[in-house]
Structures are given as C-alpha cells and as structure tokens.
Write an enzyme that holds these catalytic residues in place. Sequence first.
Site, PDB file in Angstrom:
ATOM      1  N   ASP A   1       0.864  -1.180   0.000  1.00 23.94           N
ATOM      2  CA  ASP A   1       0.000   0.000   0.000  1.00 23.94           C
ATOM      3  C   ASP A   1       0.901   1.230   0.000  1.00 23.94           C
ATOM      4  O   ASP A   1       2.046   1.173   0.437  1.00 23.94           O
ATOM      5  CB  ASP A   1      -0.915   0.027   1.239  1.00 23.94           C
ATOM      6  CG  ASP A   1      -2.162   0.876   1.017  1.00 23.94           C
ATOM      7  OD1 ASP A   1      -3.262   0.305   0.833  1.00 23.94           O
ATOM      8  OD2 ASP A   1      -2.040   2.129   1.016  1.00 23.94           O
TER       9      ASP A   1
ATOM     10  N   ASP B   1      -9.765   1.132  -4.785  1.00 22.83           N
ATOM     11  CA  ASP B   1     -10.589   2.292  -5.144  1.00 22.83           C
ATOM     12  C   ASP B   1     -11.151   2.032  -6.543  1.00 22.83           C
ATOM     13  O   ASP B   1     -10.392   1.757  -7.465  1.00 22.83           O
ATOM     14  CB  ASP B   1      -9.728   3.562  -5.144  1.00 22.83           C
ATOM     15  CG  ASP B   1      -9.086   3.799  -3.787  1.00 22.83           C
ATOM     16  OD1 ASP B   1      -9.789   3.605  -2.771  1.00 22.83           O
ATOM     17  OD2 ASP B   1      -7.890   4.146  -3.724  1.00 22.83           O
TER      18      ASP B   1
ATOM     19  N   ASP C   1     -16.635  -4.431  -3.358  1.00 16.58           N
ATOM     20  CA  ASP C   1     -18.063  -4.141  -3.184  1.00 16.58           C
ATOM     21  C   ASP C   1     -18.636  -3.510  -4.444  1.00 16.58           C
ATOM     22  O   ASP C   1     -19.855  -3.409  -4.583  1.00 16.58           O
ATOM     23  CB  ASP C   1     -18.240  -3.138  -2.034  1.00 16.58           C
ATOM     24  CG  ASP C   1     -17.478  -1.860  -2.334  1.00 16.58           C
ATOM     25  OD1 ASP C   1     -16.233  -1.919  -2.383  1.00 16.58           O
ATOM     26  OD2 ASP C   1     -18.106  -0.814  -2.574  1.00 16.58           O
TER      27      ASP C   1
HETATM   28  C1  LIG Z   1     -10.471   1.356  -0.281  1.00 13.55           C
HETATM   29  S1  LIG Z   1      -8.932   1.070   0.471  1.00 13.55           S
HETATM   30  C2  LIG Z   1      -8.972  -0.667   0.839  1.00 13.55           C
HETATM   31  C3  LIG Z   1      -8.008  -1.057   1.917  1.00 13.55           C
HETATM   32  C4  LIG Z   1      -8.098  -2.530   2.368  1.00 13.55           C
HETATM   33  N1  LIG Z   1      -7.790  -3.435   1.292  1.00 13.55           N
HETATM   34  C5  LIG Z   1      -9.462  -2.821   2.928  1.00 13.55           C
HETATM   35  O1  LIG Z   1     -10.239  -3.498   2.233  1.00 13.55           O
HETATM   36  O2  LIG Z   1      -9.740  -2.409   4.049  1.00 13.55           O
HETATM   37  C6  LIG Z   1      -7.835   1.172  -0.918  1.00 13.55           C
HETATM   38  C7  LIG Z   1      -6.357   1.183  -0.543  1.00 13.55           C
HETATM   39  O3  LIG Z   1      -5.573   1.183  -1.731  1.00 13.55           O
HETATM   40  C8  LIG Z   1      -4.460   2.025  -1.554  1.00 13.55           C
HETATM   41  N2  LIG Z   1      -4.053   2.428  -2.910  1.00 13.55           N
HETATM   42  C9  LIG Z   1      -4.858   2.964  -3.849  1.00 13.55           C
HETATM   43  N3  LIG Z   1      -4.176   3.170  -4.994  1.00 13.55           N
HETATM   44  C10 LIG Z   1      -2.912   2.724  -4.764  1.00 13.55           C
HETATM   45  C11 LIG Z   1      -1.732   2.656  -5.561  1.00 13.55           C
HETATM   46  N4  LIG Z   1      -1.731   3.073  -6.829  1.00 13.55           N
HETATM   47  N5  LIG Z   1      -0.618   2.165  -5.006  1.00 13.55           N
HETATM   48  C12 LIG Z   1      -0.612   1.745  -3.712  1.00 13.55           C
HETATM   49  N6  LIG Z   1      -1.705   1.774  -2.914  1.00 13.55           N
HETATM   50  C13 LIG Z   1      -2.831   2.252  -3.429  1.00 13.55           C
HETATM   51  C14 LIG Z   1      -4.945   3.140  -0.674  1.00 13.55           C
HETATM   52  O4  LIG Z   1      -3.882   3.758   0.027  1.00 13.55           O
HETATM   53  C15 LIG Z   1      -5.918   2.405   0.264  1.00 13.55           C
HETATM   54  O5  LIG Z   1      -5.286   1.973   1.457  1.00 13.55           O
END
Ligand SMILES: C[S@@+](CC[C@H](N)C(=O)[O-])C[C@H]1O[C@@H](n2cnc3c(N)ncnc32)[C@H](O)[C@@H]1O
Length: 221
Positions: free
Chosen positions: A70, A119, A155
């Site tokens: 992450d 995301d 989701d």
């Molecule tokens: C919606 S959260 C989900 C976190 C975890 N998997 C959960 O389900 O609780 C999305 C995560 O993806 C990480 N993230 C998004 N784009 C990223 C990227 N290009 N490189 C690294 N991390 C990324 C964000 O920092 C965030 O922690």
Amino acid sequence: MRNKLKRFADNAERNNIVEPGKEIYDSIKGNWSEFFRNSNPIIVELACGKGDYTIGLAQRFPERNYIGVDIKGSRIWYGSTTAEEEGLENVAFLRAQILTIENFIAENELSELWITFPDPRPRDRDERRRLTHPRYLSLYRNMLVDGGIFHLKTDDRPFFDFTMEMLQQFPVTELAYTTDLYESPMLEEHYGIQTTYEKRWLKEGKKINYLRCRFHKQKEG
Ligand SMILES: C[S@@+](CC[C@H](N)C(=O)[O-])C[C@H]1O[C@@H](n2cnc3c(N)ncnc32)[C@H](O)[C@@H]1O
C-alpha cells in the site's frame, strides 16, 4: 497528526516494512525468499490498507509468505504491528505505488496475488488508474508464476464487471466468481477474513463480489 508521525517513526524502525529511505528498498526485487529466509511460496495483497488478508492468511498458513502493498504508511503500520506482536515471521509490508511494483517484485516471484477493495475509480477518464486496467494486469501476469492465482474482492459491481471484461484479454483459466459472496459456497475460501472496508460495506448492506482465476504466460493451444 501526531499519531501519524509516531506511526511513520515506528515504520522506519520496523524490520517487516520495506519503504523508501531503507537500504533494502532498492535491493529487494528478486530477493524476497532471502528476506523471509525460506523458499516458501510468496503471496501479495495489493491495496492492502491495514493488511487484513496479509495477516489473516499468514496466521492460517505459516508455511507461506505474505506481502501487503500500500502507498499509505499510516495504514500498513497496523498490519506490521499485529505481525510484530504475534511474532509472524512470514509477513512483510511494502510501501510503494502499485504502478511501480516491477521495481520491487521480479518476474515469476509470486504464486498468488490478491486485490482487496481497491478504489473503483468510476470516472471514465480514470479508467487507466483502475488496478485491473490491462496495464496493471500485465504487471501482475509477469510477477506471477505460470498458473499463478489472482483474486479480487470488491463491493463495487461496475468495477467488478470492468475487471471481468478486461480479463478476457488475458490467458486465464479456472475463472470462478460470485456477485454475492455471503450467499456463495466460495465464502469458505476466505476463512472468515474480512477487511476494514468490507466491514463498512457490509454494515451498509452492500453485496461483496469475488473472483479468482489462474494467469498463464501464453494462451493454450
Ligand atoms: C479502499 S482502500 C482498501 C483497503 C483494504 N484493502 C481494505 O479493504 O480495508 C484502498 C487502498 O488502496 C491504496 N491504494 C490505492 N491506490 C494505490 C496505488 N496506486 N498504489 C498503492 N496503494 C494504493 C490506498 O492507500 C488504500 O489503502
């Protein structure tokens, strides 16, 4: 804010976190087996947040190694802390942009790859930034061994459908999926593990989509 700074300071001292500023950050590619001091299979969780799958699976499968990836150090701190407290030596976290993952993981270095609740980036103009856009899927295929397993849990139904469509461009086999995991026999494969975001979506009554398949280097035949 103070808490965040404290977590960043902790992360800098942690042996289970690979991040910018540490010597290992520039030399880890191709050397994860050495890092874990064994030749066990290596599994990655992308967009891991607090690393719920990384930790949950590592607890159940001590004979496999898990890496949570992450960009947010304040989130991976949680998983790193649990791993330290529980003495889980088969866990590591990598703080990196997933688009640059090739700098940290070599070809064929992984046996499995999970993406948990990425995301969804719903705007058309953000399509290339979705973690299952073909430019990302190509990276995953390179890192996975031939026949390596890819899992996605989300989701977001449009994101899920987009992923199913993009996968058609790749030589995948054994594709299995559900658009309602909690009503599916596939739930068993998750060992009761729920991520932080998943708990939130379940409370809101959302359905959880899940797919898995094997990635191959070449199309068969
Ligand atoms: C919606 S959260 C989900 C976190 C975890 N998997 C959960 O389900 O609780 C999305 C995560 O993806 C990480 N993230 C998004 N784009 C990223 C990227 N290009 N490189 C690294 N991390 C990324 C964000 O920092 C965030 O922690």
